[in-house]
Design a protein around this motif. Structure first.
Motif, mmCIF file in Angstrom:
data_model
loop_
_atom_site.group_PDB
_atom_site.id
_atom_site.type_symbol
_atom_site.label_atom_id
_atom_site.label_comp_id
_atom_site.label_asym_id
_atom_site.label_seq_id
_atom_site.Cartn_x
_atom_site.Cartn_y
_atom_site.Cartn_z
ATOM 1 N N GLY A 175 0.819 -1.215 0.000
ATOM 2 C CA GLY A 175 0.000 0.000 0.000
ATOM 3 C C GLY A 175 0.848 1.258 0.000
ATOM 4 N N ARG A 176 1.919 1.254 0.795
ATOM 5 C CA ARG A 176 2.817 2.414 0.843
ATOM 6 C C ARG A 176 3.505 2.609 -0.505
ATOM 7 N NH1 ARG A 176 3.170 4.859 5.597
ATOM 8 N NH2 ARG A 176 2.932 3.697 7.533
ATOM 9 N N ALA A 177 3.977 1.518 -1.093
ATOM 10 C CA ALA A 177 4.642 1.607 -2.399
ATOM 11 C C ALA A 177 3.680 2.160 -3.448
ATOM 12 C CB ALA A 177 5.167 0.239 -2.811
ATOM 13 N N LEU A 178 2.439 1.714 -3.410
ATOM 14 C CA LEU A 178 1.443 2.175 -4.383
ATOM 15 C C LEU A 178 1.121 3.655 -4.195
ATOM 16 C CD1 LEU A 178 -0.201 1.176 -6.741
ATOM 17 C CD2 LEU A 178 -2.007 0.540 -5.140
ATOM 18 N N ILE A 179 1.019 4.104 -2.954
ATOM 19 C CA ILE A 179 0.767 5.527 -2.684
ATOM 20 C C ILE A 179 1.843 6.382 -3.327
ATOM 21 C CG2 ILE A 179 0.859 7.272 -0.835
ATOM 22 C CD1 ILE A 179 -0.606 5.212 0.959
ATOM 23 N N VAL A 180 3.098 5.991 -3.132
ATOM 24 C CA VAL A 180 4.211 6.778 -3.665
ATOM 25 C C VAL A 180 4.285 6.661 -5.184
ATOM 26 C CG1 VAL A 180 6.704 7.182 -3.580
ATOM 27 C CG2 VAL A 180 5.466 6.575 -1.485
ATOM 28 N N ALA A 181 4.103 5.464 -5.706
ATOM 29 C CA ALA A 181 4.131 5.284 -7.167
ATOM 30 C C ALA A 181 3.059 6.133 -7.830
ATOM 31 C CB ALA A 181 3.953 3.807 -7.515
ATOM 32 N N ASN A 182 1.874 6.149 -7.273
ATOM 33 C CA ASN A 182 0.790 6.963 -7.841
ATOM 34 C C ASN A 182 1.106 8.451 -7.744
ATOM 35 O OD1 ASN A 182 -0.751 4.760 -8.592
ATOM 36 N ND2 ASN A 182 -1.943 4.741 -6.702
ATOM 37 N N ALA A 183 1.686 8.866 -6.624
ATOM 38 C CA ALA A 183 2.059 10.279 -6.459
ATOM 39 C C ALA A 183 3.147 10.669 -7.454
ATOM 40 C CB ALA A 183 2.514 10.539 -5.028
ATOM 41 N N LEU A 184 4.092 9.775 -7.697
ATOM 42 C CA LEU A 184 5.141 10.056 -8.687
ATOM 43 C C LEU A 184 4.538 10.182 -10.080
ATOM 44 C CD1 LEU A 184 7.949 7.665 -7.412
ATOM 45 C CD2 LEU A 184 8.059 10.172 -7.492
#
Length: 166
Positions: free
Chosen positions: A50-59
């Protein structure tokens, strides 16, 4: 959620007791919170998809906190000053996770050791933190940002299949 919080706060105590966190807080917020978040899972360094996805989406949407801002900023409210704070904690976690990989770990540990040495405090406070961190990794800030972003995208795409320390 409660167990993660207990582990997170316990990690702060552990890191402080072992000299990684300091009273001086020269480490900056991303390092203090990123390391505690790195240790809060059921296994130290476990991937938090979930954390990785949050950051990937923000990038992807260009809403991520710029890496030089995250690494260089220190504020009284810590990462809670960022809105949303979950993005800041997630970015800090992904950066620590990236730095704990074998190819970067020694440089990361050298960086933390450098920060903790009181003889370096005035130099640490004068230098842009992203440059200091990058230097210990043998990279320039752009290379660090590019490699970290690719790592985050890989974590998100793998959906948590990335192994600890690989």
């Amino acid at each position: 959620e409660t167990l993660h919080t207990v582990r997170h706060e316990g990690a702060h105590q552990f890191l402080y007791a072992h000299g990684v966190h300091s009273n001086h807080r020269v480490e900056n917020d991303w390092l203090v919170e990123g390391m505690a978040t790195y240790l809060e899972g059921s296994e130290a360094g476990a991937v938090a998809p979930g954390r990785a996805l949050i950051v990937a989406n923000a990038l992807r949407s260009e809403n991520a906190i710029p890496l030089d801002d995250l690494v260089g900023r220190k504020q009284e409210e810590g990462l809670l000053a960022y809105k949303p704070a979950e993005l800041a904690y997630s970015e800090a976690w992904t950066l620590v996770h990236f730095l704990m990989q074998e190819e970067h770990r020694d440089g990361f540990f050298d960086y933390v050791t450098y920060l903790r040495d009181a003889r370096n405090f005035s130099a640490v406070r004068r230098q842009p933190r992203i440059e200091v961190l990058s230097g210990f990794l043998g990279l320039n800030p752009m290379e660090l940002r590019t490699r970290w972003e690719a790592y985050v995208q890989g974590l998100a795409a793998a959906g948590g299949q990335h192994q600890v320390g690989t």
